[in-house]
Every structure is written in structure tokens, then in C-alpha cells.
Design an enzyme around this catalytic site. Structure first.
Site, mmCIF file in Angstrom:
data_model
loop_
_atom_site.group_PDB
_atom_site.id
_atom_site.type_symbol
_atom_site.label_atom_id
_atom_site.label_comp_id
_atom_site.label_asym_id
_atom_site.label_seq_id
_atom_site.Cartn_x
_atom_site.Cartn_y
_atom_site.Cartn_z
ATOM 1 N N ALA A 66 0.869 -1.166 0.000
ATOM 2 C CA ALA A 66 0.000 0.000 0.000
ATOM 3 C C ALA A 66 0.913 1.225 0.000
ATOM 4 O O ALA A 66 2.076 1.144 0.422
ATOM 5 C CB ALA A 66 -0.881 -0.022 1.231
ATOM 6 N N GLY A 109 0.494 -4.848 0.968
ATOM 7 C CA GLY A 109 -0.707 -4.836 0.132
ATOM 8 C C GLY A 109 -0.488 -5.503 -1.215
ATOM 9 O O GLY A 109 -1.425 -6.051 -1.803
ATOM 10 N N GLU A 112 -1.009 -9.030 -0.630
ATOM 11 C CA GLU A 112 -2.430 -9.228 -0.327
ATOM 12 C C GLU A 112 -3.286 -9.207 -1.597
ATOM 13 O O GLU A 112 -4.209 -10.005 -1.751
ATOM 14 C CB GLU A 112 -2.904 -8.167 0.672
ATOM 15 C CG GLU A 112 -2.227 -8.345 2.033
ATOM 16 C CD GLU A 112 -2.553 -7.227 3.008
ATOM 17 O OE1 GLU A 112 -2.110 -6.088 2.770
ATOM 18 O OE2 GLU A 112 -3.259 -7.482 3.993
ATOM 19 N N GLU A 132 4.551 -5.200 7.139
ATOM 20 C CA GLU A 132 3.891 -4.044 7.777
ATOM 21 C C GLU A 132 4.326 -3.841 9.218
ATOM 22 O O GLU A 132 4.336 -2.721 9.723
ATOM 23 C CB GLU A 132 2.364 -4.207 7.724
ATOM 24 C CG GLU A 132 1.767 -4.113 6.335
ATOM 25 C CD GLU A 132 1.594 -5.459 5.641
ATOM 26 O OE1 GLU A 132 2.334 -6.417 5.980
ATOM 27 O OE2 GLU A 132 0.734 -5.544 4.755
HETATM 28 N N1 CO8 Z 1 4.633 3.122 -0.648
HETATM 29 C C1 CO8 Z 1 5.055 4.262 -1.220
HETATM 30 N N2 CO8 Z 1 6.210 4.374 -1.911
HETATM 31 C C2 CO8 Z 1 6.970 3.264 -2.026
HETATM 32 C C3 CO8 Z 1 6.601 2.033 -1.458
HETATM 33 C C4 CO8 Z 1 5.358 1.972 -0.746
HETATM 34 N N3 CO8 Z 1 4.890 0.834 -0.204
HETATM 35 N N4 CO8 Z 1 7.568 1.125 -1.745
HETATM 36 C C5 CO8 Z 1 8.504 1.756 -2.454
HETATM 37 N N5 CO8 Z 1 8.145 3.056 -2.632
HETATM 38 C C6 CO8 Z 1 8.903 4.118 -3.347
HETATM 39 C C7 CO8 Z 1 10.119 4.554 -2.554
HETATM 40 O O1 CO8 Z 1 9.749 5.503 -1.572
HETATM 41 C C8 CO8 Z 1 10.988 5.149 -3.645
HETATM 42 O O2 CO8 Z 1 10.496 6.428 -3.969
HETATM 43 P P1 CO8 Z 1 11.540 7.687 -4.093
HETATM 44 O O3 CO8 Z 1 12.397 7.310 -5.277
HETATM 45 O O4 CO8 Z 1 10.637 8.842 -4.323
HETATM 46 O O5 CO8 Z 1 12.308 7.720 -2.823
HETATM 47 C C9 CO8 Z 1 10.693 4.232 -4.850
HETATM 48 O O6 CO8 Z 1 9.443 3.582 -4.565
HETATM 49 C C10 CO8 Z 1 11.749 3.153 -5.053
HETATM 50 O O7 CO8 Z 1 11.889 2.433 -3.826
HETATM 51 P P2 CO8 Z 1 13.305 2.161 -3.122
HETATM 52 O O8 CO8 Z 1 14.267 3.254 -3.450
HETATM 53 O O9 CO8 Z 1 13.053 1.875 -1.680
HETATM 54 O O10 CO8 Z 1 13.752 0.817 -3.909
HETATM 55 P P3 CO8 Z 1 14.751 -0.308 -3.362
HETATM 56 O O11 CO8 Z 1 15.039 -1.176 -4.542
HETATM 57 O O12 CO8 Z 1 15.891 0.291 -2.613
HETATM 58 O O13 CO8 Z 1 13.865 -1.154 -2.274
HETATM 59 C C11 CO8 Z 1 11.887 -2.269 -1.422
HETATM 60 C C12 CO8 Z 1 12.737 -1.892 -2.669
HETATM 61 C C13 CO8 Z 1 12.639 -3.267 -0.538
HETATM 62 C C14 CO8 Z 1 10.603 -2.938 -1.948
HETATM 63 C C15 CO8 Z 1 11.555 -0.998 -0.606
HETATM 64 O O14 CO8 Z 1 11.035 -0.015 -1.491
HETATM 65 C C16 CO8 Z 1 10.554 -1.202 0.499
HETATM 66 O O15 CO8 Z 1 10.888 -1.748 1.544
HETATM 67 N N6 CO8 Z 1 9.289 -0.733 0.307
HETATM 68 C C17 CO8 Z 1 8.261 -0.765 1.304
HETATM 69 C C18 CO8 Z 1 7.724 -2.156 1.494
HETATM 70 C C19 CO8 Z 1 6.637 -2.162 2.554
HETATM 71 O O16 CO8 Z 1 6.863 -1.883 3.719
HETATM 72 N N7 CO8 Z 1 5.418 -2.496 2.140
HETATM 73 C C20 CO8 Z 1 4.297 -2.573 3.032
HETATM 74 C C21 CO8 Z 1 3.566 -1.280 3.010
HETATM 75 S S1 CO8 Z 1 2.211 -1.245 4.157
HETATM 76 C C22 CO8 Z 1 1.006 -2.162 3.401
HETATM 77 O O17 CO8 Z 1 1.135 -2.589 2.294
HETATM 78 C C23 CO8 Z 1 -0.297 -2.494 4.058
HETATM 79 C C24 CO8 Z 1 -0.480 -1.719 5.266
HETATM 80 C C25 CO8 Z 1 -1.731 -2.193 5.904
HETATM 81 C C26 CO8 Z 1 -2.185 -1.137 6.805
HETATM 82 C C27 CO8 Z 1 -3.588 -1.432 7.199
HETATM 83 C C28 CO8 Z 1 -4.264 -0.146 7.584
HETATM 84 C C29 CO8 Z 1 -5.796 -0.348 7.647
#
Ligand code: CO8
Length: 258
Positions: A66, A109, A112, A132
Site C-alpha cells: 500500500a 498490500g 495481499e 507491515e
Molecule cells: N509506498 C510508497 N512508496 C513506495 C513504497 C510503498 N509501499 N515502496 C517503495 N516506494 C517508493 C520509494 O519511496 C521510492 O520512492 P523515491 O524514489 O521517491 O524515494 C521508490 O518507490 C523506489 O523504492 P526504493 O528506493 O526503496 O527501492 P529499493 O530497490 O531500494 O527497495 C523495497 C525496494 C525493498 C521494496 C523498498 O522499497 C521497500 O521496503 N518498500 C516498502 C515495502 C513495505 O513496507 N510495504 C508494506 C507497506 S504497508 C502495506 O502494504 C499495508 C499496510 C496495511 C495497513 C492497514 C491499515 C488499515
């Protein structure tokens, strides 16, 4: 075909190929992606020329979760009042099958949504995870339930508590994905698999999908009863008469969807 902001949609014969297209955010799922996907799957479901869909992302990421930037400033009241994420359940209400073709990251997400599809084909580069907890939250789109159904409590619990990722080999061994495909052939193979499904009698496809899903939503006795009723019901279709006649006459069946 309608224009979407965050996805690409194309029809390949009877197969609708939907590609998540927010490369700058590794296909992070925001409300626009949700709106686009709901509209695209509703159009797919309503189009009698289409029999099966494939949902895919890029080589690097199916979807990295997400959109954290969209959720960052939200409080409990906002999330609860808007029932944030509830719209995603709409994807699971699509009546025709959707195959997830996953290469690269399917996290949070992203994992999911892949699990909301009817089955997952994984590239050898696929990585699945529910990280998460590292953000001090939890899965919110069904991950704690669907992952547990798919891989059992031990692996699901370890993954949601540690945020550890599963690679394609482990995911296949655990039953999360149906097959592993070399990354370069993933989309082509997924479309081919979808075309096989799209060539089946349409009412039988709906019924078979519904009855397998009943295995997750009911107990064994109810599920078997549900299957039996749908099985009996298919004998009221013209395609059943055609399918069995075609077998006996040693020819291919042609379907009317009636
Ligand atoms: N949301 C927003 N932006 C993201 C996300 C994300 N989930 N993942 C990556 N991006 C963006 C980064 O911020 C970056 O943007 P920018 O260039 O502007 O800084 C761009 O995508 C590229 O990402 P990275 O530079 O981090 O790329 P890497 O190759 O270094 O790393 C990873 C790749 C390992 C996938 C890393 O991006 C990462 O860890 N991402 C987040 C993964 C994560 O935590 N996902 C879970 C999110 S929470 C969720 O999905 C559900 C929440 C449920 C909540 C329930 C509430 C009701």
C-alpha cells in the site's frame, strides 16, 4: 477501451491483461490504483468476449505495498470512518477468474492483492512478504487471513511477525503459488494459461471458481453440498449438452455461454 491513470489494460483475444503502472513508486497501491482496478475488473466481468484476466506488475515489483506516503498522515478516526482498504474486497467479487503474475516484490498490500486473485504464477524473481510490522502496523487487506490459509500458521506467523520475505521456491513449496516460471516468460505464460481458461464454457468457469472459493468460506459439509448444487445446475446448460456430445462425437465443443 477506457483510459486509466495507474494501470495499462489490453485485450489479447479472450484475455484481459492488466499491468500495474506506477514504476516511480514500485507500483505502490494508492486510492487511484484501487479506483482504476475496480473499474477495469468491472468492465472485464461485464464483457462477454473476455473469459479470464491476468494482473501483473513490472520486472522489479508486482507491488511494493500500500502507498505508505498516502497513509502516513492518517489517524485512527480517518482510517476507521472511511473504512480504509475495504474497497479492495471488490476485487475478490469479480466473478471471472483473475491470475496474478508476480515478478519481483509482492510486499504488504502487494502480496495481499496477489492473494485476492484466484491463483498466483510466480517468476523465479518473485519475493513475497508482509513487512507491515516494521512500520508498526499490520496487514490490512486480508493478508493475515489469506496467507495463513495458503501457507499454514507457522510460516504465516513467522512472516507477519518478522517481515521476512519468501522467495519463489519457498512460496511454491508452501502452496502460495501454483507454479514458478522463468521471469522473461512470465507474462506470456500467464496469458497462455488465462487463454486456456477463457476457452472453457463460461458458466462452467464461473461455477468452478465459486466452488473452490467455497472451500475457504464454509466447512466441508457445506462446501460439498455447495459443489453438488452447482454441479447439478450445470446440467441445465446448453454447453453441458454440447460438451458431452462433442466428447462422444470426438470433436471440439463450441460454447454459447448458455
Ligand atoms: N509506498 C510508497 N512508496 C513506495 C513504497 C510503498 N509501499 N515502496 C517503495 N516506494 C517508493 C520509494 O519511496 C521510492 O520512492 P523515491 O524514489 O521517491 O524515494 C521508490 O518507490 C523506489 O523504492 P526504493 O528506493 O526503496 O527501492 P529499493 O530497490 O531500494 O527497495 C523495497 C525496494 C525493498 C521494496 C523498498 O522499497 C521497500 O521496503 N518498500 C516498502 C515495502 C513495505 O513496507 N510495504 C508494506 C507497506 S504497508 C502495506 O502494504 C499495508 C499496510 C496495511 C495497513 C492497514 C491499515 C488499515
Amino acid at each position: 477501451m477506457a483510459d486509466y491513470e495507474t494501470i495499462l489494460v489490453e485485450q489479447r483475444g479472450g484475455v484481459t491483461l492488466v499491468t500495474l503502472n506506477r514504476p516511480q513508486a514500485l507500483n505502490a497501491l494508492n486510492s487511484q490504483v484501487l479506483a482504476d482496478l475496480i473499474a477495469a475488473f468491472a468492465a472485464f466481468d461485464a464483457d462477454p468476449s473476455q473469459g479470464c484476466a491476468v494482473l501483473t506488475g513490472s520486472a522489479k515489483a508486482f507491488a511494493a505495498g500500500a502507498d505508505i506516503k498516502e497513509m502516513q498522515s492518517q489517524g485512527f478516526a480517518d482510517m476507521y470512518a472511511s473504512n480504509f482498504f475495504a474497497g479492495w474486497e471488490q476485487v475478490t467479487r469479480t466473478r471471472k477468474p483473475i491470475i496474478a503474475a508476480v515478478a519481483g516484490y509482492a510486499l504488504g498490500g502487494g502480496c495481499e492483492v496477489a492473494m485476492m486473485c484466484d491463483f498466483i504464477l510466480a517468476a523465479d524473481t518473485a519475493k513475497f512478504g508482509q513487512p507491515e510490522i516494521k512500520l508498526a502496523v499490520s496487514p490490512g487487506m486480508g493478508g493475515s487471513q489469506r496467507l495463513t490459509h495458503a501457507v499454514g500458521k507457522a510460516k504465516a506467523m513467522e512472516m507477519v511477525l518478522t517481515g521476512r520475505m519468501m522467495d519463489a521456491v519457498e512460496a511454491e513449496r508452501a502452496g502460495l503459488v501454483s507454479r514458478i516460471i522463468p521471469a522473461a516468460e512470465l507474462v506470456e505464460e500467464a496469458v497462455k494459461t488465462a487463454a486456456t481458461i477463457a476457452a472453457m464454457a463460461p458458466l462452467a468457469v464461473l461455477a468452478n471458481k465459486e466452488m473452490v472459493n467455497a472451500a475457504f468460506e464454509t466447512g466441508l459439509a457445506m462446501g460439498v453440498q455447495f459443489e453438488r448444487r452447482l454441479f447439478h445446475g450445470l446440467f441445465g446448460t446448453a454447453d453441458q449438452s454440447e460438451g458431452m456430445a462433442a466428447f462422444v462425437e470426438k470433436r471440439a465443443g463450441t460454447w454459447t455461454g448458455k
